[in-house]
Design an enzyme around this catalytic site. Structure first.
Site, PDB file in Angstrom:
ATOM      1  N   TYR A   1     110.370  49.937  70.245  1.00  0.00           N
ATOM      2  CA  TYR A   1     110.156  49.099  71.020  1.00  0.00           C
ATOM      3  C   TYR A   1     109.098  48.590  70.573  1.00  0.00           C
ATOM      4  O   TYR A   1     107.924  47.836  70.861  1.00  0.00           O
ATOM      5  CB  TYR A   1     110.217  49.549  72.262  1.00  0.00           C
ATOM      6  CG  TYR A   1     110.681  47.873  72.883  1.00  0.00           C
ATOM      7  CD1 TYR A   1     111.960  46.642  72.490  1.00  0.00           C
ATOM      8  CD2 TYR A   1     109.607  47.821  74.327  1.00  0.00           C
ATOM      9  CE1 TYR A   1     111.763  45.743  73.585  1.00  0.00           C
ATOM     10  CE2 TYR A   1     109.925  46.564  74.555  1.00  0.00           C
ATOM     11  CZ  TYR A   1     110.125  45.798  75.038  1.00  0.00           C
ATOM     12  OH  TYR A   1     110.267  44.293  74.683  1.00  0.00           O
TER      13      TYR A   1
ATOM     14  N   PRO B   1     115.901  38.199  67.492  1.00  0.00           N
ATOM     15  CA  PRO B   1     114.934  38.008  68.862  1.00  0.00           C
ATOM     16  C   PRO B   1     115.283  39.997  69.279  1.00  0.00           C
ATOM     17  O   PRO B   1     113.845  40.154  70.516  1.00  0.00           O
ATOM     18  CB  PRO B   1     115.042  37.475  69.407  1.00  0.00           C
ATOM     19  CG  PRO B   1     116.091  36.209  69.374  1.00  0.00           C
ATOM     20  CD  PRO B   1     116.639  36.568  68.017  1.00  0.00           C
TER      21      PRO B   1
ATOM     22  N   LYS C   1     111.046  41.308  67.340  1.00  0.00           N
ATOM     23  CA  LYS C   1     110.438  42.666  66.078  1.00  0.00           C
ATOM     24  C   LYS C   1     109.721  41.322  64.774  1.00  0.00           C
ATOM     25  O   LYS C   1     109.420  41.929  64.272  1.00  0.00           O
ATOM     26  CB  LYS C   1     110.977  43.033  65.333  1.00  0.00           C
ATOM     27  CG  LYS C   1     111.834  44.222  65.765  1.00  0.00           C
ATOM     28  CD  LYS C   1     110.591  45.313  66.889  1.00  0.00           C
ATOM     29  CE  LYS C   1     110.856  46.833  67.909  1.00  0.00           C
ATOM     30  NZ  LYS C   1     109.243  46.959  68.417  1.00  0.00           N
TER      31      LYS C   1
ATOM     32  N   TYR D   1     116.558  43.372  79.562  1.00  0.00           N
ATOM     33  CA  TYR D   1     117.542  42.940  78.471  1.00  0.00           C
ATOM     34  C   TYR D   1     118.908  43.359  78.931  1.00  0.00           C
ATOM     35  O   TYR D   1     119.205  44.133  79.913  1.00  0.00           O
ATOM     36  CB  TYR D   1     117.436  43.847  77.311  1.00  0.00           C
ATOM     37  CG  TYR D   1     116.558  43.243  76.199  1.00  0.00           C
ATOM     38  CD1 TYR D   1     116.791  42.610  75.148  1.00  0.00           C
ATOM     39  CD2 TYR D   1     115.640  44.602  76.216  1.00  0.00           C
ATOM     40  CE1 TYR D   1     114.875  42.003  74.128  1.00  0.00           C
ATOM     41  CE2 TYR D   1     113.786  43.976  75.883  1.00  0.00           C
ATOM     42  CZ  TYR D   1     113.998  43.290  74.946  1.00  0.00           C
ATOM     43  OH  TYR D   1     113.359  42.804  73.909  1.00  0.00           O
TER      44      TYR D   1
ATOM     45  N   HIS E   1     102.816  46.146  79.131  1.00  0.00           N
ATOM     46  CA  HIS E   1     103.978  46.712  79.756  1.00  0.00           C
ATOM     47  C   HIS E   1     104.421  47.969  79.127  1.00  0.00           C
ATOM     48  O   HIS E   1     103.921  48.725  78.206  1.00  0.00           O
ATOM     49  CB  HIS E   1     105.059  46.257  79.303  1.00  0.00           C
ATOM     50  CG  HIS E   1     105.313  44.773  79.400  1.00  0.00           C
ATOM     51  ND1 HIS E   1     106.512  44.170  79.378  1.00  0.00           N
ATOM     52  CD2 HIS E   1     104.327  44.587  80.878  1.00  0.00           C
ATOM     53  CE1 HIS E   1     106.489  42.874  80.794  1.00  0.00           C
ATOM     54  NE2 HIS E   1     104.932  43.091  81.008  1.00  0.00           N
TER      55      HIS E   1
HETATM   56  P1  RFL Z   1     106.545  30.812  60.763  1.00  0.00           P
HETATM   57  O1  RFL Z   1     105.841  30.804  62.165  1.00  0.00           O
HETATM   58  O2  RFL Z   1     108.220  30.233  60.825  1.00  0.00           O
HETATM   59  O3  RFL Z   1     105.430  29.932  59.926  1.00  0.00           O
HETATM   60  C1  RFL Z   1     105.844  29.107  58.735  1.00  0.00           C
HETATM   61  C2  RFL Z   1     104.958  28.367  58.650  1.00  0.00           C
HETATM   62  O4  RFL Z   1     105.883  27.254  57.269  1.00  0.00           O
HETATM   63  C3  RFL Z   1     105.337  26.081  57.778  1.00  0.00           C
HETATM   64  N1  RFL Z   1     105.848  25.581  56.063  1.00  0.00           N
HETATM   65  C4  RFL Z   1     105.760  25.083  55.196  1.00  0.00           C
HETATM   66  N2  RFL Z   1     104.400  24.690  54.884  1.00  0.00           N
HETATM   67  C5  RFL Z   1     104.471  23.873  53.596  1.00  0.00           C
HETATM   68  N3  RFL Z   1     105.194  23.677  52.923  1.00  0.00           N
HETATM   69  C6  RFL Z   1     106.266  23.974  53.152  1.00  0.00           C
HETATM   70  N4  RFL Z   1     107.570  23.873  52.153  1.00  0.00           N
HETATM   71  C7  RFL Z   1     106.385  24.662  54.644  1.00  0.00           C
HETATM   72  N5  RFL Z   1     107.637  25.349  55.359  1.00  0.00           N
HETATM   73  C8  RFL Z   1     107.375  25.368  56.417  1.00  0.00           C
HETATM   74  C9  RFL Z   1     106.044  25.722  59.022  1.00  0.00           C
HETATM   75  O5  RFL Z   1     106.468  24.519  59.271  1.00  0.00           O
HETATM   76  C10 RFL Z   1     105.995  26.351  59.607  1.00  0.00           C
HETATM   77  O6  RFL Z   1     104.573  26.585  60.392  1.00  0.00           O
HETATM   78  O7  RFL Z   1     107.218  32.067  59.563  1.00  0.00           O
HETATM   79  P2  RFL Z   1     106.093  33.026  59.875  1.00  0.00           P
HETATM   80  O8  RFL Z   1     104.465  32.948  60.130  1.00  0.00           O
HETATM   81  O9  RFL Z   1     106.641  34.242  59.232  1.00  0.00           O
HETATM   82  O10 RFL Z   1     106.268  33.595  61.692  1.00  0.00           O
HETATM   83  C11 RFL Z   1     107.231  34.625  62.188  1.00  0.00           C
HETATM   84  C12 RFL Z   1     107.754  34.413  63.695  1.00  0.00           C
HETATM   85  O11 RFL Z   1     107.303  32.233  63.573  1.00  0.00           O
HETATM   86  C13 RFL Z   1     109.146  34.785  63.831  1.00  0.00           C
HETATM   87  O12 RFL Z   1     109.385  36.108  62.947  1.00  0.00           O
HETATM   88  C14 RFL Z   1     108.914  35.062  65.816  1.00  0.00           C
HETATM   89  O13 RFL Z   1     108.651  34.139  66.620  1.00  0.00           O
HETATM   90  C15 RFL Z   1     110.619  35.642  65.724  1.00  0.00           C
HETATM   91  N6  RFL Z   1     110.166  36.036  67.872  1.00  0.00           N
HETATM   92  C16 RFL Z   1     109.863  37.019  68.371  1.00  0.00           C
HETATM   93  N7  RFL Z   1     109.075  37.843  66.850  1.00  0.00           N
HETATM   94  C17 RFL Z   1     108.421  38.446  67.952  1.00  0.00           C
HETATM   95  O14 RFL Z   1     107.787  39.540  67.331  1.00  0.00           O
HETATM   96  N8  RFL Z   1     108.902  38.939  69.636  1.00  0.00           N
HETATM   97  C18 RFL Z   1     109.088  38.434  70.530  1.00  0.00           C
HETATM   98  O15 RFL Z   1     109.226  38.628  71.152  1.00  0.00           O
HETATM   99  C19 RFL Z   1     109.708  37.212  69.302  1.00  0.00           C
HETATM  100  N9  RFL Z   1     111.062  36.077  69.678  1.00  0.00           N
HETATM  101  C20 RFL Z   1     111.525  34.547  67.616  1.00  0.00           C
HETATM  102  C21 RFL Z   1     110.733  34.936  68.972  1.00  0.00           C
HETATM  103  C22 RFL Z   1     111.578  33.943  67.566  1.00  0.00           C
HETATM  104  C23 RFL Z   1     111.937  32.732  68.310  1.00  0.00           C
HETATM  105  N10 RFL Z   1     113.125  31.622  67.401  1.00  0.00           N
HETATM  106  C24 RFL Z   1     112.488  30.202  68.193  1.00  0.00           C
HETATM  107  C25 RFL Z   1     113.695  32.344  66.414  1.00  0.00           C
HETATM  108  C26 RFL Z   1     112.037  33.991  70.355  1.00  0.00           C
HETATM  109  C27 RFL Z   1     112.726  33.250  69.661  1.00  0.00           C
HETATM  110  C28 RFL Z   1     113.563  31.981  70.448  1.00  0.00           C
HETATM  111  C1  PHB Z   2     110.291  36.931  74.511  1.00  0.00           C
HETATM  112  O1  PHB Z   2     109.104  37.097  75.861  1.00  0.00           O
HETATM  113  O2  PHB Z   2     109.771  35.470  74.271  1.00  0.00           O
HETATM  114  C2  PHB Z   2     110.826  37.602  74.166  1.00  0.00           C
HETATM  115  C3  PHB Z   2     110.685  39.046  74.672  1.00  0.00           C
HETATM  116  C4  PHB Z   2     111.481  40.109  74.357  1.00  0.00           C
HETATM  117  C5  PHB Z   2     112.406  39.572  73.104  1.00  0.00           C
HETATM  118  C6  PHB Z   2     112.437  38.399  72.411  1.00  0.00           C
HETATM  119  C7  PHB Z   2     111.495  37.221  73.170  1.00  0.00           C
HETATM  120  O3  PHB Z   2     112.799  40.328  72.875  1.00  0.00           O
END
Ligand code: RFL
Ligand code: PHB
Length: 392
Positions: A387, A296, A300, A205, A76
């Site tokens: 971004y 989110p 980031k 957004y 993008h």
């Molecule tokens: P995770 O992915 O939460 O993984 C942690 C893992 O640890 C396990 N765990 C344990 N394991 C052993 N013992 C325990 N006691 C434990 N407790 C927990 C869990 O089961 C899991 O498997 O953390 P990690 O690896 O640091 O990764 C972080 C990312 O997942 C998170 O920052 C992103 O998903 C945030 N996020 C986004 N980030 C972006 O960079 N770009 C995006 O577009 C974006 N969109 C989002 C998002 C997060 C969202 N939600 C659901 C919070 C969109 C959404 C909706």
């Molecule tokens: C996504 O594609 O899930 C997404 C994209 C941009 C954001 C957050 C989530 O800021």
């Protein structure tokens, strides 16, 4: 009988942080053992992030896991902000020379996990009872029960807390030592995944008087859509007719091209900013969501998590080569970057959402900020460089 296993790095969590760390350490000739609370299937089925910074793409190359990413990625060159139906197209590539990449976190996790499994990386699934000990010694331990019931004690040189916001690692630091900063937002995001083409070539957004909406994608055929939801609401409060009508309205003219599909997944996530200053405690190092959360808006969280583990992997590799300094600097250097990303995520969240506590003054401030961005190359540059991702 308790089994004792020696490992250089005990990694809590098989999310993107833990898997990436293990893979980068492997390339540096350092062994690790991963303990994961959930099942393999659960970890592979989570739908989360979708937008990658170039640093995250670089890390996938360093990890030797970029083949599918390179084949399937969508680049993008811009991002769209919309305010009450008026849009600004921010040409991020023209401004910064870089683009962002659309490739799902689910796919990143799969690619990393398959690479780990192909080389025989030890991963203990379904082990929710990990307990961390001797963190201030040179030989910290992790005790847990394997899926088959065997009690295991890992004897490590380091523990990497990659176990997300609700994990055990951060909670293992004495509460009187923890310094933390937090902001909970008075809303959540209701998200759906649909097999219909995206409405635009870029992520959109939108701030509308009735709330925020976001149109993103996973591929040319799969879209990821979100709307701002109220506190306490669940997916049941968002039957699809309500979702589509709010989503399309909030997007303004862009909403006219939305194709209403059957959701493959629907979920609600709360929005929060959180930082702990304690990214190191003795031989425990925190990385990713275990140490910090961003809302989110701005995409980031995953990118920040990957930046942490890249830094940590390099520091452990330096230690392995006899240089301990990068490890002693890990927390300070990681935090300096974390705060900048926290700022941008908070800024975009504050600009793009409706806050129930806002008066008409704050709403005018949002509008004035938006009008300024529309007319100022400097303001667009600030957004574009954040971004695409700040330097690592
Ligand atoms: P995770 O992915 O939460 O993984 C942690 C893992 O640890 C396990 N765990 C344990 N394991 C052993 N013992 C325990 N006691 C434990 N407790 C927990 C869990 O089961 C899991 O498997 O953390 P990690 O690896 O640091 O990764 C972080 C990312 O997942 C998170 O920052 C992103 O998903 C945030 N996020 C986004 N980030 C972006 O960079 N770009 C995006 O577009 C974006 N969109 C989002 C998002 C997060 C969202 N939600 C659901 C919070 C969109 C959404 C909706
Ligand atoms: C996504 O594609 O899930 C997404 C994209 C941009 C954001 C957050 C989530 O800021």
């Amino acid at each position: 009988m308790r089994k004792t296993i020696d490992t250089t790095v005990a990694i809590l969590g098989a999310g993107p942080s833990g898997l990436m760390l293990s893979q980068l350490l492997h390339h540096a000739g350092i062994d690790s053992t991963i303990i994961e609370r959930s099942s393999r299937e659960h970890v592979l089925s989570r739908i989360r992030a979708g937008v990658l910074e170039r640093g995250t793409v670089e890390a996938m190359h360093e990890a030797g896991c970029a083949t599918r990413l390179e084949a399937e990625r969508i680049n993008h060159n811009g991002v769209i902000l919309s305010f009450d139906g008026t849009r600004i197209d921010i040409p991020i590539k023209a401004i910064t020379g870089h683009h962002v990449t659309v490739y799902g976190q689910t796919e990143i996790t799969r690619d990393l996990l398959e690479a780990c499994e192909d080389r025989g990386q030890p991963i203990y699934w379904n082990s929710p009872d990990a307990a961390l000990g001797k963190l201030s010694s040179d030989h910290p331990i992790v005790a847990f029960t394997a899926k088959d019931g065997t009690p295991i004690e890992l004897h490590a040189r380091f523990i990497a807390g990659c176990d997300g916001f609700h994990g055990v690692s951060r909670r293992s630091i004495p509460t009187n030592e923890i310094v933390e900063f937090e902001r909970e937002y008075p809303f959540g995001w209701m998200g759906v995944l649909v097999d219909e083409p995206p409405i635009a070539d870029h992520v959109v957004y939108a701030n509308h008087a009735d709330g925020f909406a976001l149109a993103s994608m996973r591929s040319a055929q799969r879209s990821r859509y979100y709307v701002q939801s109220s506190p306490g609401e669940s997916v049941d409060d968002w039957p699809m007719p309500r979702f589509w009508s709010e989503f399309k309205k909030r997007l303004g003219p862009l909403g006219e091209s939305v194709i209403e599909g059957e959701p493959i997944e629907a979920s609600i996530a709360p929005l929060r900013s959180y930082v702990t200053q304690n990214m190191q405690h003795g031989r425990l190092f925190l990385a990713g969501d275990a140490a910090h959360i961003v809302p989110p808006t701005g995409a980031k969280g995953l990118n920040l998590a990957i930046a942490d583990v890249r830094r940590l992997a390099r520091a452990i590799a330096a230690w392995n080569g006899g240089d301990e300094k990068p490890l002693t600097q890990y927390a300070t250097q990681a935090l300096a970057r974390v705060w900048k990303i926290e700022r941008f995520s908070w800024y975009l969240t504050t600009l793009m959402h409706q806050f129930s506590e806002h008066s008409s003054f704050e709403k005018q401030m949002q509008r004035a900020e938006f009008d300024y961005i529309a007319s100022s190359e400097a303001a667009q540059t600030m957004i574009a460089e954040n971004y695409v991702g700040l330097d690592f």
